[in-house]
Write a protein that holds these residues in place. Structure first.
Motif, PDB file in Angstrom:
ATOM      1  N   THR A 173       0.840  -1.185   0.000  1.00 16.67           N
ATOM      2  CA  THR A 173       0.000   0.000   0.000  1.00 16.67           C
ATOM      3  C   THR A 173       0.882   1.244   0.000  1.00 16.67           C
ATOM      4  OG1 THR A 173      -1.618  -1.225   1.308  1.00 16.67           O
ATOM      5  CG2 THR A 173      -1.893   1.150   1.182  1.00 16.67           C
ATOM      6  N   ALA A 174       0.507   2.260  -0.799  1.00 19.86           N
ATOM      7  CA  ALA A 174       1.309   3.477  -0.920  1.00 19.86           C
ATOM      8  C   ALA A 174       0.423   4.707  -0.798  1.00 19.86           C
ATOM      9  CB  ALA A 174       2.056   3.495  -2.251  1.00 19.86           C
ATOM     10  N   LEU A 175       1.030   5.847  -0.492  1.00 18.26           N
ATOM     11  CA  LEU A 175       0.299   7.103  -0.431  1.00 18.26           C
ATOM     12  C   LEU A 175      -0.381   7.373  -1.767  1.00 18.26           C
ATOM     13  CD1 LEU A 175       2.927   9.329   1.430  1.00 18.26           C
ATOM     14  CD2 LEU A 175       0.683   8.657   2.326  1.00 18.26           C
ATOM     15  N   PRO A 176      -1.603   7.889  -1.754  1.00 19.09           N
ATOM     16  CA  PRO A 176      -2.308   8.188  -3.006  1.00 19.09           C
ATOM     17  C   PRO A 176      -1.460   9.050  -3.936  1.00 19.09           C
ATOM     18  CG  PRO A 176      -3.801   8.432  -1.147  1.00 19.09           C
ATOM     19  CD  PRO A 176      -2.427   8.203  -0.575  1.00 19.09           C
ATOM     20  N   GLY A 177      -1.425   8.668  -5.210  1.00 22.05           N
ATOM     21  CA  GLY A 177      -0.650   9.406  -6.189  1.00 22.05           C
ATOM     22  C   GLY A 177       0.794   8.967  -6.297  1.00 22.05           C
ATOM     23  N   THR A 178       1.196   7.993  -5.489  1.00 20.41           N
ATOM     24  CA  THR A 178       2.568   7.494  -5.524  1.00 20.41           C
ATOM     25  C   THR A 178       2.549   5.989  -5.778  1.00 20.41           C
ATOM     26  OG1 THR A 178       2.857   6.846  -3.185  1.00 20.41           O
ATOM     27  CG2 THR A 178       3.103   9.194  -3.735  1.00 20.41           C
ATOM     28  N   THR A 179       3.686   5.454  -6.107  1.00 19.86           N
ATOM     29  CA  THR A 179       3.775   4.019  -6.370  1.00 19.86           C
ATOM     30  C   THR A 179       4.345   3.232  -5.201  1.00 19.86           C
ATOM     31  OG1 THR A 179       5.954   4.333  -7.400  1.00 19.86           O
ATOM     32  CG2 THR A 179       4.021   4.374  -8.851  1.00 19.86           C
ATOM     33  N   GLY A 180       5.069   3.876  -4.316  1.00 23.00           N
ATOM     34  CA  GLY A 180       5.673   3.131  -3.215  1.00 23.00           C
ATOM     35  C   GLY A 180       6.074   3.997  -2.049  1.00 23.00           C
ATOM     36  N   ARG A 181       5.314   5.064  -1.792  1.00 24.89           N
ATOM     37  CA  ARG A 181       5.700   6.010  -0.738  1.00 24.89           C
ATOM     38  C   ARG A 181       4.840   5.811   0.501  1.00 24.89           C
ATOM     39  NH1 ARG A 181       6.510  11.635  -3.117  1.00 24.89           N
ATOM     40  NH2 ARG A 181       8.324  10.458  -3.872  1.00 24.89           N
ATOM     41  N   ARG A 182       5.505   5.816   1.647  1.00 24.63           N
ATOM     42  CA  ARG A 182       4.828   5.707   2.937  1.00 24.63           C
ATOM     43  C   ARG A 182       5.203   6.906   3.796  1.00 24.63           C
ATOM     44  NH1 ARG A 182       5.526  -0.688   4.489  1.00 24.63           N
ATOM     45  NH2 ARG A 182       3.598  -1.374   3.528  1.00 24.63           N
ATOM     46  N   ARG A 183       4.298   7.254   4.704  1.00 25.68           N
ATOM     47  CA  ARG A 183       4.503   8.453   5.523  1.00 25.68           C
ATOM     48  C   ARG A 183       4.444   8.113   7.000  1.00 25.68           C
ATOM     49  NH1 ARG A 183       1.631  13.601   3.424  1.00 25.68           N
ATOM     50  NH2 ARG A 183       3.485  13.374   2.078  1.00 25.68           N
ATOM     51  N   LEU A 184       5.382   8.690   7.744  1.00 27.46           N
ATOM     52  CA  LEU A 184       5.445   8.513   9.188  1.00 27.46           C
ATOM     53  C   LEU A 184       5.303   9.858   9.865  1.00 27.46           C
ATOM     54  CD1 LEU A 184       6.056   6.925  11.798  1.00 27.46           C
ATOM     55  CD2 LEU A 184       8.489   7.287  11.327  1.00 27.46           C
ATOM     56  N   TYR A 185       4.320   9.964  10.744  1.00 23.00           N
ATOM     57  CA  TYR A 185       4.195  11.113  11.636  1.00 23.00           C
ATOM     58  C   TYR A 185       4.847  10.712  12.956  1.00 23.00           C
ATOM     59  CZ  TYR A 185       0.903  13.176   8.343  1.00 23.00           C
ATOM     60  OH  TYR A 185       0.329  13.720   7.213  1.00 23.00           O
ATOM     61  N   LEU A 186       6.003  11.295  13.210  1.00 21.95           N
ATOM     62  CA  LEU A 186       6.788  10.957  14.394  1.00 21.95           C
ATOM     63  C   LEU A 186       6.613  12.062  15.430  1.00 21.95           C
ATOM     64  CD1 LEU A 186       9.005   9.219  15.797  1.00 21.95           C
ATOM     65  CD2 LEU A 186      10.699  10.656  14.622  1.00 21.95           C
ATOM     66  N   MET A 187       6.002  11.730  16.552  1.00 19.14           N
ATOM     67  CA  MET A 187       5.719  12.722  17.592  1.00 19.14           C
ATOM     68  C   MET A 187       6.592  12.527  18.821  1.00 19.14           C
ATOM     69  SD  MET A 187       1.616  13.279  17.886  1.00 19.14           S
ATOM     70  CE  MET A 187       1.961  14.493  19.197  1.00 19.14           C
ATOM     71  N   ARG A 188       6.792  13.616  19.529  1.00 18.91           N
ATOM     72  CA  ARG A 188       7.296  13.521  20.893  1.00 18.91           C
ATOM     73  C   ARG A 188       6.099  13.638  21.834  1.00 18.91           C
ATOM     74  NH1 ARG A 188      11.003  17.625  24.595  1.00 18.91           N
ATOM     75  NH2 ARG A 188      11.272  16.124  26.287  1.00 18.91           N
ATOM     76  N   HIS A 189       6.196  13.019  22.978  1.00 14.70           N
ATOM     77  CA  HIS A 189       5.109  13.111  23.962  1.00 14.70           C
ATOM     78  C   HIS A 189       4.916  14.550  24.436  1.00 14.70           C
ATOM     79  CE1 HIS A 189       7.965  13.710  27.252  1.00 14.70           C
ATOM     80  NE2 HIS A 189       8.693  12.724  26.716  1.00 14.70           N
ATOM     81  N   GLY A 190       3.755  14.818  25.010  1.00 13.64           N
ATOM     82  CA  GLY A 190       3.461  16.142  25.528  1.00 13.64           C
ATOM     83  C   GLY A 190       4.232  16.453  26.804  1.00 13.64           C
ATOM     84  N   HIS A 191       4.022  17.648  27.310  1.00  9.99           N
ATOM     85  CA  HIS A 191       4.751  18.161  28.471  1.00  9.99           C
ATOM     86  C   HIS A 191       4.572  17.271  29.699  1.00  9.99           C
ATOM     87  CE1 HIS A 191       5.535  20.830  31.945  1.00  9.99           C
ATOM     88  NE2 HIS A 191       6.395  21.420  31.140  1.00  9.99           N
ATOM     89  N   VAL A 192       5.652  17.097  30.444  1.00 10.52           N
ATOM     90  CA  VAL A 192       5.649  16.311  31.677  1.00 10.52           C
ATOM     91  C   VAL A 192       6.420  17.072  32.754  1.00 10.52           C
ATOM     92  CG1 VAL A 192       5.479  14.068  30.513  1.00 10.52           C
ATOM     93  CG2 VAL A 192       7.726  15.071  30.966  1.00 10.52           C
ATOM     94  N   ASP A 193       6.306  16.586  33.980  1.00  6.52           N
ATOM     95  CA  ASP A 193       7.075  17.157  35.085  1.00  6.52           C
ATOM     96  C   ASP A 193       7.894  16.041  35.714  1.00  6.52           C
ATOM     97  OD1 ASP A 193       8.147  18.456  37.241  1.00  6.52           O
ATOM     98  OD2 ASP A 193       6.252  18.752  38.310  1.00  6.52           O
ATOM     99  N   TYR A 194       9.194  16.044  35.436  1.00  8.79           N
ATOM    100  CA  TYR A 194      10.071  14.996  35.943  1.00  8.79           C
ATOM    101  C   TYR A 194      10.386  15.153  37.428  1.00  8.79           C
ATOM    102  CZ  TYR A 194      10.772  13.501  31.137  1.00  8.79           C
ATOM    103  OH  TYR A 194      10.580  13.033  29.858  1.00  8.79           O
TER     104      TYR A 194
END
Length: 247
Positions: free
Chosen positions: A2-23
């Motif tokens: 499976t690929a992103l629409p309009g592409t032949t072999g592209r995949r997308r990753l949304y890489l997040m950092r976690h929200g604010h914390v208090d260590y």
């Protein structure tokens, strides 16, 4: 594949950092300093919700986190905002933050932020670890990048979300741009930020079954939907988290 629409072999990753914390919060104090138990603060929840709103129209096929409360909570809040049916949240412990060692003599929150920041600057030195006795940066990068490679090897998806940690995200981004460990210190990761990475996948040569990465395209880095232009965000994320009065 499976690929992103309009592409032949592209995949997308949304890489997040976690929200604010208090260590320095009550949860971590009760756990004897074990940072794995720290949850999102109210500010962190608002940040994650803002990220979820920004991604609400993006149909996510897969969603992963490191499994600790701060990444799980971030991912769950993002998935709750999905306009489409959300995927089941998966846990991959290889996404856990770089295992830290001993801080040495620290007397304040500022000391902790300073020590951790300086260690990213030394990530490319031979045998560099996250503080004395901590994990090798090289090993942390290997395990986290392997998560990405395993995910890319699996079929039937083209868009995925990963909620991880500042250090791990720095290492993944430095690998993605081909900058080696020396690039890790350049990638600031504000709390609940979103990075977007595309992977062009091609069939393996010689008729073998599977695909491999032909090209990596970094589309966006450290986007913060709760404050897109970062007005007033003059501290680094570490300085902000270890500020005297976290929200």
């Amino acid at each position: 594949m499976t690929a992103l629409p309009g592409t032949t072999g592209r995949r997308r990753l949304y890489l997040m950092r976690h929200g604010h914390v208090d260590y320095f919060g009550k949860e971590i104090q009760a756990a004897g300093g074990d940072s794995r138990v720290v949850p999102l603060t109210p500010r962190g929840r608002k940040q994650a919700i803002a990220a979820g709103q920004a991604l609400s129209h993006v149909k996510l096929d897969r969603a992963l986190c490191s499994g600790v409360p701060r990444t799980r909570g971030t991912a769950e809040l993002v998935l709750e905002m999905q306009d489409n049916p959300a995927p089941q949240l998966e846990v991959d412990e290889d996404l856990i933050e770089i295992h830290g060692g001993r801080f040495g003599q620290v007397k304040s929150r500022d000391d902790v932020a300073r020590v951790m920041t300086l260690h990213f600057e030394r990530a490319a030195e031979p045998g560099a670890r996250m503080m004395e006795g901590g994990e090798l940066f090289e090993e942390a990068q290997r395990r986290s990048v392997n998560v990405i490679k395993r995910l890319l090897a699996e079929p039937d998806w083209h868009t995925a979300l990963i909620a991880a940690h500042e250090g791990i995200n720095r290492l993944i981004l430095s690998w993605a741009v081909g900058g080696g460990l020396a690039a890790a210190s350049a990638f600031e990761q504000d709390t609940a930020c979103i990075n977007m990475i595309d992977f062009d996948m091609v069939p393996l040569e010689n008729g073998q079954i599977g695909t491999e990465i032909a090209r990596i395209i970094v589309k966006a880095v450290n986007v913060t939907p709760y404050n897109y232009v970062k007005h007033g965000m003059n501290m680094t994320s570490l300085e902000s988290i270890f500020a005297k009065e976290p929200a």
